[in-house]
Design an enzyme around this catalytic site. Structure first.
Site, PDB file in Angstrom:
ATOM      1  N   GLU A   1      39.119  51.924  42.127  1.00 18.61           N
ATOM      2  CA  GLU A   1      37.804  52.514  41.872  1.00 18.61           C
ATOM      3  C   GLU A   1      38.004  53.946  41.401  1.00 18.61           C
ATOM      4  O   GLU A   1      39.070  54.535  41.569  1.00 18.61           O
ATOM      5  CB  GLU A   1      36.910  52.468  43.113  1.00 18.61           C
ATOM      6  CG  GLU A   1      37.412  53.245  44.298  1.00 18.61           C
ATOM      7  CD  GLU A   1      36.478  53.118  45.492  1.00 18.61           C
ATOM      8  OE1 GLU A   1      35.273  53.393  45.336  1.00 18.61           O
ATOM      9  OE2 GLU A   1      36.951  52.742  46.585  1.00 18.61           O
TER      10      GLU A   1
ATOM     11  N   LYS B   1      37.956  57.911  41.173  1.00 20.29           N
ATOM     12  CA  LYS B   1      38.014  59.065  42.080  1.00 20.29           C
ATOM     13  C   LYS B   1      37.100  60.130  41.492  1.00 20.29           C
ATOM     14  O   LYS B   1      37.413  60.743  40.477  1.00 20.29           O
ATOM     15  CB  LYS B   1      39.444  59.592  42.213  1.00 20.29           C
ATOM     16  CG  LYS B   1      39.612  60.671  43.262  1.00 20.29           C
ATOM     17  CD  LYS B   1      41.067  61.127  43.340  1.00 20.29           C
ATOM     18  CE  LYS B   1      41.313  62.003  44.561  1.00 20.29           C
ATOM     19  NZ  LYS B   1      40.419  63.151  44.645  1.00 20.29           N
TER      20      LYS B   1
ATOM     21  N   ARG C   1      34.400  65.297  49.266  1.00 15.22           N
ATOM     22  CA  ARG C   1      34.366  64.161  50.168  1.00 15.22           C
ATOM     23  C   ARG C   1      33.488  64.504  51.363  1.00 15.22           C
ATOM     24  O   ARG C   1      33.617  65.584  51.965  1.00 15.22           O
ATOM     25  CB  ARG C   1      35.790  63.864  50.626  1.00 15.22           C
ATOM     26  CG  ARG C   1      35.960  62.573  51.422  1.00 15.22           C
ATOM     27  CD  ARG C   1      36.432  61.444  50.580  1.00 15.22           C
ATOM     28  NE  ARG C   1      36.730  60.281  51.395  1.00 15.22           N
ATOM     29  CZ  ARG C   1      37.952  60.001  51.868  1.00 15.22           C
ATOM     30  NH1 ARG C   1      38.959  60.815  51.592  1.00 15.22           N
ATOM     31  NH2 ARG C   1      38.145  58.919  52.588  1.00 15.22           N
TER      32      ARG C   1
ATOM     33  N   GLU D   1      31.371  60.512  48.219  1.00 16.79           N
ATOM     34  CA  GLU D   1      31.606  61.726  47.441  1.00 16.79           C
ATOM     35  C   GLU D   1      30.264  62.389  47.146  1.00 16.79           C
ATOM     36  O   GLU D   1      29.361  61.762  46.589  1.00 16.79           O
ATOM     37  CB  GLU D   1      32.301  61.382  46.124  1.00 16.79           C
ATOM     38  CG  GLU D   1      32.926  62.567  45.433  1.00 16.79           C
ATOM     39  CD  GLU D   1      34.291  62.934  46.003  1.00 16.79           C
ATOM     40  OE1 GLU D   1      34.841  63.959  45.567  1.00 16.79           O
ATOM     41  OE2 GLU D   1      34.802  62.187  46.862  1.00 16.79           O
TER      42      GLU D   1
ATOM     43  N   ARG E   1      48.441  57.125  55.610  1.00 17.11           N
ATOM     44  CA  ARG E   1      49.395  56.094  56.001  1.00 17.11           C
ATOM     45  C   ARG E   1      50.009  55.512  54.727  1.00 17.11           C
ATOM     46  O   ARG E   1      49.287  55.096  53.815  1.00 17.11           O
ATOM     47  CB  ARG E   1      48.707  54.985  56.795  1.00 17.11           C
ATOM     48  CG  ARG E   1      48.021  55.464  58.068  1.00 17.11           C
ATOM     49  CD  ARG E   1      49.003  55.888  59.149  1.00 17.11           C
ATOM     50  NE  ARG E   1      48.316  56.393  60.340  1.00 17.11           N
ATOM     51  CZ  ARG E   1      47.918  55.638  61.365  1.00 17.11           C
ATOM     52  NH1 ARG E   1      48.134  54.328  61.336  1.00 17.11           N
ATOM     53  NH2 ARG E   1      47.316  56.173  62.399  1.00 17.11           N
TER      54      ARG E   1
ATOM     55  N   LYS F   1      46.042  57.845  45.500  1.00 20.77           N
ATOM     56  CA  LYS F   1      45.216  58.535  44.505  1.00 20.77           C
ATOM     57  C   LYS F   1      46.071  58.737  43.261  1.00 20.77           C
ATOM     58  O   LYS F   1      47.216  59.174  43.333  1.00 20.77           O
ATOM     59  CB  LYS F   1      44.695  59.872  45.050  1.00 20.77           C
ATOM     60  CG  LYS F   1      45.757  60.818  45.562  1.00 20.77           C
ATOM     61  CD  LYS F   1      45.124  62.056  46.173  1.00 20.77           C
ATOM     62  CE  LYS F   1      46.188  62.979  46.755  1.00 20.77           C
ATOM     63  NZ  LYS F   1      45.609  64.158  47.428  1.00 20.77           N
TER      64      LYS F   1
END
Length: 537
Positions: free
Chosen positions: A225, A227, A232, A272, A398, A404
């Site tokens: 998807e 960014k 955020r 966002e 993790r 990203k």
């Protein structure tokens, strides 16, 4: 104050993360309540002493020393608190005894109870009782700008490790508590059960992503998807209350009241925060889904009061990524594909003018996704997110779950124009650089206009060389700022560029950083502003 001053002093000169964790942990174990609670509040940025202002501190020191000496010393040192701590007259012999020490609790309780007019006198009396390093600690505490290389997350991690707690559990209850965190330390030392905030709109730690560095993932395992280039946020509605939190856990509800007012469905969402593209401000170049550039969002950030004109010109909305709670049901252990399905059923219940769903990217394989990403130059798109379809929502980063994949930066050759001293460890160096591009060919009368400012991207060795260049090529001084000869070229990387009425050049860079020092390139061959305008979204 002695123990807290020693802690700050050691943190400033400690580079190792593990060593900092150990220092903070030892302090928290050995220091009694409530001093340690005030200390952790200061380290996490949660201690507010509004009665003390920097202007009042400057007024106090100029009453006690030569104002010219203070100004020259402040320029050299680069930090007001450190300068004042060093210049403040030492206490007379015998006036300070070990039997009457100032504690953190004494300092904080006193300063919190005073008005802005009374606080300076009380602060001065405290400074008169302390040694220079303690004065430094007190001034940093009072102004809220510790700058000792410790983030809020690191301080909470140190607390968790010191008492054998889970740091995510500490984060979960943190915003339901208040300094000096007596309940937190009662839990940490086994005197009470873990505090719970089931009926409070508290912050939950965000799930973060690792950069995708030249890697390839299988889209059968990962969803892609966009960014988006906003900030955020986490939306929480529980017990009839709504809160809006930033990634750092700061409560920004008051800055975006229309968003909070529109979220009245019990749950916790991740998304966002963006601004619609139909406003009247500068750089509102909307993409095909209605989001303006980050430059537009900046008009709203950091404001405690928002005018009706601001609400109308820069209407905020949230593009939703994930759902953590649906009502009281905790979904964080569910795989991403289940949470996505729940989010798709949750979003239709919300106000469509304030909330929408971040769309997935339809790509047959990674090669097609790379091609789609390479064409993404919209002002509101920062890159691509890749989320493992079976990943739970876990705090922090993790490996292997979320990635990203930012779009490649733009690059321009710019000329160094001004330099300013840094702060903290860089207070002795000219490390903040303003650079410009030409309005036209300099041989035909073109002039340099500033297009950006950067203080990152170079090594420590390069910083020393740049500092030397600034000192040897200064042609003018404006307080802490030096104007230099226009001979040094930087290759500047930046994420995007936007039109700006606030800058004489007409453009503003997003995330500029120095990628290379171009000793080989004459300043006359640096880029023109017209080149930058071609990239304006």
């Amino acid at each position: 104050m002695r123990a807290f001053a020693d802690l700050l002093d050691r943190l400033i000169y400690t580079r190792s993360r593990n060593a900092k964790l150990a220092l903070i942990g030892t302090y928290l174990r050995e220091t009694p309540d409530p001093d340690r609670g005030w200390a952790i509040a200061a380290l996490t940025g949660d201690l507010d002493l509004p009665a003390v202002k920097s202007a009042a501190i400057r007024a106090l020191i100029t009453e006690r020393t030569d104002p010219v000496l203070f100004a020259m010393s402040r320029d050299f040192v680069g930090d007001t608190a450190e300068t004042v701590a060093l210049l403040w007259p030492e206490p007379p012999p015998g006036s300070v005894t070990d039997a009457d020490p100032l504690t953190l609790d004494t300092v904080v309780t006193r300063l919190r109870s005073l008005s802005r007019s009374d606080a300076p006198r009380a602060l001065a009396a405290m400074l008169d009782r302390l040694e220079s390093d303690e004065r430094f600690a007190l001034l940093k505490l009072a102004t809220g700008g510790l700058r000792v290389g410790v983030s809020a997350r690191l301080a909470k991690t140190a607390l968790a490790q010191a008492f054998g707690l889970d740091v995510d559990a500490v984060e979960e209850v943190w915003h339901g508590l208040a300094p000096p965190y007596t309940e937190l330390f009662d839990w940490a030392e086994g005197r009470a059960e873990q505090p719970h905030a089931a009926d409070l709109p508290v912050f939950r730690p965000f799930m973060l992503a690792h950069p995708l560095d030249d890697g390839v993932v299988d889209l059968a395992d990962y969803a892609a998807e966009w960014k988006w280039d906003g900030i955020r946020v986490q939306l929480v509605h529980v017990g009839g209350e709504t809160r809006l939190y930033s990634r750092a856990g700061d409560d920004i509800t008051a800055a975006f009241p229309e968003v909070a007012a529109a979220f009245r469905t019990p749950g916790v969402l991740d998304g966002e925060l963006l601004v619609r593209g139909q406003g009247q401000g500068d750089a509102l170049h909307a993409d095909d889904t209605g989001a303006a550039s980050f430059n537009a969002l900046q008009q709203r950030l950091g404001r405690k009061l928002v005018s009706k004109a601001m609400l109308a010109d820069y209407p905020a909305f949230v593009r939703l990524y994930d759902i953590l709670f649906d009502g009281a049901e905790d979904l964080r252990e569910r795989p991403w594909h289940e949470r996505r399905a729940r989010l798709e059923t949750f979003v239709p219940r919300l106000d469509p003018t304030t909330f929408d769903l971040s769309r997935l990217i339809d790509a047959a394989d990674f090669a097609e996704l790379a091609n789609i990403r390479s064409r993404a130059r919209d002002s509101a798109i920062e890159g691509v997110m890749l989320k493992r379809r079976d990943s739970p929502y876990v705090a922090g980063r993790r490996v292997g779950l979320w990635y990203k994949w930012k779009r490649d930066p733009l690059v321009a050759d710019c000329v160094l124009m001004y330099a300013q001293r840094g702060s903290g460890k860089r207070s002795s160096f000219y490390s903040d650089y303003t650079f410009g591009c030409w309005t036209a060919d300099p041989a035909q009368g073109g002039e340099l206009l500033p297009v950006g400012k950067a203080y990152s991207g170079f090594t420590d060795a390069e910083l020393k060389d740049l500092d030397r260049f600034v000192r040897q090529h200064t042609i003018n001084r404006f307080g802490p700022v030096r104007e230099v000869e226009k001979t040094l070229v930087f290759e500047v990387a930046f994420d995007s560029i936007h039109a700006s009425k606030r800058h004489k050049s007409g453009v503003a860079m997003r995330f500029p950083r120095i990628s290379r020092i171009r000793l080989d390139k004459p300043a006359a061959e640096a880029d023109h502003i017209a080149t930058l305008l071609k990239w304006v979204s």
